[in-house]
Design a protein around this motif. Sequence first.
Motif, PDB file in Angstrom:
ATOM      1  N   PHE A   1       0.865  -1.319   0.152  1.00 41.63           N
ATOM      2  CA  PHE A   1       0.003   0.098   0.013  1.00 41.63           C
ATOM      3  C   PHE A   1       0.908   1.184  -0.096  1.00 41.63           C
ATOM      4  CE2 PHE A   1      -3.178  -3.242   1.581  1.00 41.63           C
ATOM      5  CZ  PHE A   1      -4.067  -2.667   0.977  1.00 41.63           C
ATOM      6  N   ILE A   2       2.125   1.048   0.829  1.00 41.37           N
ATOM      7  CA  ILE A   2       2.858   2.222   0.663  1.00 41.37           C
ATOM      8  C   ILE A   2       3.541   2.518  -0.639  1.00 41.37           C
ATOM      9  CG2 ILE A   2       4.867   3.228   1.594  1.00 41.37           C
ATOM     10  CD1 ILE A   2       4.519   1.599   4.151  1.00 41.37           C
ATOM     11  N   ILE A   3       4.029   1.691  -1.386  1.00 43.78           N
ATOM     12  CA  ILE A   3       4.229   1.629  -2.858  1.00 43.78           C
ATOM     13  C   ILE A   3       3.323   2.240  -3.827  1.00 43.78           C
ATOM     14  CG2 ILE A   3       5.613   0.434  -4.675  1.00 43.78           C
ATOM     15  CD1 ILE A   3       7.083   0.623  -2.162  1.00 43.78           C
ATOM     16  N   ILE A   4       2.123   1.763  -3.742  1.00 44.94           N
ATOM     17  CA  ILE A   4       0.817   2.272  -4.347  1.00 44.94           C
ATOM     18  C   ILE A   4       0.744   3.928  -4.253  1.00 44.94           C
ATOM     19  CG2 ILE A   4      -1.438   2.092  -4.927  1.00 44.94           C
ATOM     20  CD1 ILE A   4      -1.407  -0.879  -4.479  1.00 44.94           C
ATOM     21  N   GLY A   5       0.671   4.054  -2.763  1.00 48.20           N
ATOM     22  CA  GLY A   5       0.664   5.599  -2.445  1.00 48.20           C
ATOM     23  C   GLY A   5       1.758   6.337  -3.045  1.00 48.20           C
ATOM     24  N   ILE A   6       3.046   5.935  -2.996  1.00 50.63           N
ATOM     25  CA  ILE A   6       4.128   6.738  -3.449  1.00 50.63           C
ATOM     26  C   ILE A   6       3.763   6.939  -5.004  1.00 50.63           C
ATOM     27  CG2 ILE A   6       6.503   6.678  -3.771  1.00 50.63           C
ATOM     28  CD1 ILE A   6       6.882   5.578  -1.015  1.00 50.63           C
ATOM     29  N   GLY A   7       3.327   5.898  -5.644  1.00 51.60           N
ATOM     30  CA  GLY A   7       3.482   5.766  -7.011  1.00 51.60           C
ATOM     31  C   GLY A   7       2.237   6.491  -7.537  1.00 51.60           C
ATOM     32  N   SER A   8       1.281   6.926  -6.697  1.00 49.47           N
ATOM     33  CA  SER A   8       0.119   7.592  -7.200  1.00 49.47           C
ATOM     34  C   SER A   8       0.320   9.151  -7.843  1.00 49.47           C
ATOM     35  CB  SER A   8      -1.045   7.757  -6.295  1.00 49.47           C
ATOM     36  OG  SER A   8      -0.318   8.471  -5.065  1.00 49.47           O
ATOM     37  N   ILE A   9       1.557   9.559  -7.295  1.00 51.94           N
ATOM     38  CA  ILE A   9       1.903  11.071  -7.498  1.00 51.94           C
ATOM     39  C   ILE A   9       0.508  11.834  -7.335  1.00 51.94           C
ATOM     40  CG2 ILE A   9       3.154  12.626  -9.256  1.00 51.94           C
ATOM     41  CD1 ILE A   9       4.248  10.430 -10.594  1.00 51.94           C
ATOM     42  N   ASN A  10       0.297  11.923  -6.256  1.00 50.76           N
ATOM     43  CA  ASN A  10      -1.014  12.515  -5.873  1.00 50.76           C
ATOM     44  C   ASN A  10      -1.136  12.967  -4.478  1.00 50.76           C
ATOM     45  OD1 ASN A  10      -3.662  12.029  -4.163  1.00 50.76           O
ATOM     46  ND2 ASN A  10      -4.366  12.496  -6.223  1.00 50.76           N
ATOM     47  N   ASP A  11      -1.257  14.136  -3.924  1.00 52.85           N
ATOM     48  CA  ASP A  11      -1.260  14.573  -2.577  1.00 52.85           C
ATOM     49  C   ASP A  11      -1.872  13.546  -1.460  1.00 52.85           C
ATOM     50  OD1 ASP A  11      -3.625  15.493  -3.258  1.00 52.85           O
ATOM     51  OD2 ASP A  11      -3.331  17.354  -2.175  1.00 52.85           O
ATOM     52  N   THR A  12      -3.265  13.169  -2.081  1.00 55.22           N
ATOM     53  CA  THR A  12      -3.784  12.234  -1.213  1.00 55.22           C
ATOM     54  C   THR A  12      -2.965  10.787  -0.955  1.00 55.22           C
ATOM     55  OG1 THR A  12      -5.834  13.256  -2.023  1.00 55.22           O
ATOM     56  CG2 THR A  12      -6.305  11.203  -0.807  1.00 55.22           C
ATOM     57  N   GLY A  13      -2.821  10.207  -2.152  1.00 50.47           N
ATOM     58  CA  GLY A  13      -1.864   8.872  -2.058  1.00 50.47           C
ATOM     59  C   GLY A  13      -0.866   8.999  -1.350  1.00 50.47           C
ATOM     60  N   LEU A  14      -0.187  10.146  -1.435  1.00 50.68           N
ATOM     61  CA  LEU A  14       1.259  10.341  -0.793  1.00 50.68           C
ATOM     62  C   LEU A  14       1.233  10.416   0.795  1.00 50.68           C
ATOM     63  CD1 LEU A  14       4.472  10.255  -0.816  1.00 50.68           C
ATOM     64  CD2 LEU A  14       4.518  12.811  -1.607  1.00 50.68           C
ATOM     65  N   ASN A  15      -0.013  11.246   1.098  1.00 50.83           N
ATOM     66  CA  ASN A  15      -0.164  11.357   2.483  1.00 50.83           C
ATOM     67  C   ASN A  15      -0.762   9.952   3.173  1.00 50.83           C
ATOM     68  OD1 ASN A  15       0.124  14.263   3.619  1.00 50.83           O
ATOM     69  ND2 ASN A  15      -1.081  14.733   1.830  1.00 50.83           N
ATOM     70  N   GLY A  16      -1.449   9.260   2.369  1.00 45.60           N
ATOM     71  CA  GLY A  16      -1.767   7.822   2.719  1.00 45.60           C
ATOM     72  C   GLY A  16      -0.704   7.079   2.784  1.00 45.60           C
TER      73      GLY A  16
END
Length: 512
Positions: free
Chosen positions: A324-339
């Motif tokens: 989930f951390i890898i997906i959040g980093i790969g989203s290039i999105n402030d919501t995903g990176l904060n998640g």
Amino acid sequence: MVQVYLVFTTNDFPWLTIVVVLPISAGSLIFFLPHRGNKVIRWYTICICIIELLLITYTFGYHFQLDDPLIQLTENYKWIHFFDFYWRLGIDGISIGPILLTGFITTLATLAARPVTRDSRLFHFLMLAMYSGQIGPFSSQDLLLFFIMWELELIPVYLLLSMWGGKKRLYSATKFILYTAGASVFLLIGVLGIGLYGSNEPTLNFETSANQSYPIALEIIFYIGFFIAFAVKSPIIPLHTWLPDTHGEAHYSTCMLLAGILLKMGAYGVVRINMQLLPHAHSIFSPWLIIVGTIQIIYAASTSPGQRNLKKRIAYSSVSHMGFIIIGIGSINDTGLNGAILQIISHGFIGAALFFLAGTSYDRIRLVYLEEMGGMAIAIPKIFTTFSILSMASLALPGMSGFVAELIVFFGILTSQKYLLITKIVITFVMAIGMILTPIYSLSMLRQMFYGYKLFNAPNSSFFDSGPRELFVSLSILLPVIAIGIYPDFVFSLSVDKVEAILSNFFIDSFP
């Protein structure tokens, strides 16, 4: 007195240097303590950990501005004049959470290690050395210093594993050091490549490197080198195979440090270096990160039920949650990176707690294979209760920190502007399958350990339940898990401004 007061209440005081150096320097004094048994050593180590945690809390509470996305509490001292090597420290909203997590988990892990009596001086010194080695990368603002701190904790982990591990401890320790030291070669090459590019003198400052532009082919090479180093540490499949062996053999206090902090260093490195220093390459590779993260969630969640060893099953759950951390980093999105950052903190608590409870169970029954267990709920109800609650937190029960973190990563993917709608639907669907598999291995683990009558009917079924020390450690981790689940804004208040700064400064022109 007034001058002393002013020094201690200003940002000019070297707070971060003291925070980084205190544990290992105070730990070296352990060997000079009077040899009066293990009690003095244990209490000395715990006191150092508490003082360090209080110092971190004071420094961040009184000298850190939450609404400032820039690097704060900066320290810059020339260390080696020969090639302009600086002792550069500083923190921002992304590093403050992992540093606080490090202080909290290390203090509890030291308290959990009280049953260790063999070579107690060396054991507790290595715990304090790891303390410094883990805070160092989170506060480094120099690439070479980051690498040195990254390497500092390898030897303590190797010794803790090889000297206080299980039957296969030497095999596991050798595998750990080969994987991590081999990956560090790629990290060193990347550091030297960035530092020496386009200049006759090394440029190792994070801020200077972040403003440096590279040819896209060279940036991709740098990105791959750094990513291999961080992928081993995180771990990301297929570079994860050292983790189950290491967790399966290590003492549970060492497992707490590994699951709670060491794995998070890899994810932090991806954000700090791959995202911040190499944005164009990250934009190119982010779809692959999403794919790898999704595969990792499914693979680890489906592999975990087949693990007979209790700690290996929990280790594979850690691999799944890191997806989930890898997906959040790969989203290039402030919501995903904060998640992703919230998941780093959340899983730091939950992973450490599960390994601690697995270790306390082993202390009582001396069994590590799940098919040999059963009926423990009757004999040790307090451990059963805390184990059950934290297993529910691991499977993302609403009201717990894991639920909020994974939900926000979901939102990050769905709201990302980088991916097509059909791609986002497929990714979300596969992630949801992974979340369905998580309760299967968590609940089957609880069923095999605590339900039935196997141990209860055994002749040597007289077990003592969780004592005050163990109950204190369990509740100390459980309370933040519930608090973050109910009020995650506390963690977001630390990181949200820095996340926006990273995405706005480095990714406006990065999308293809």
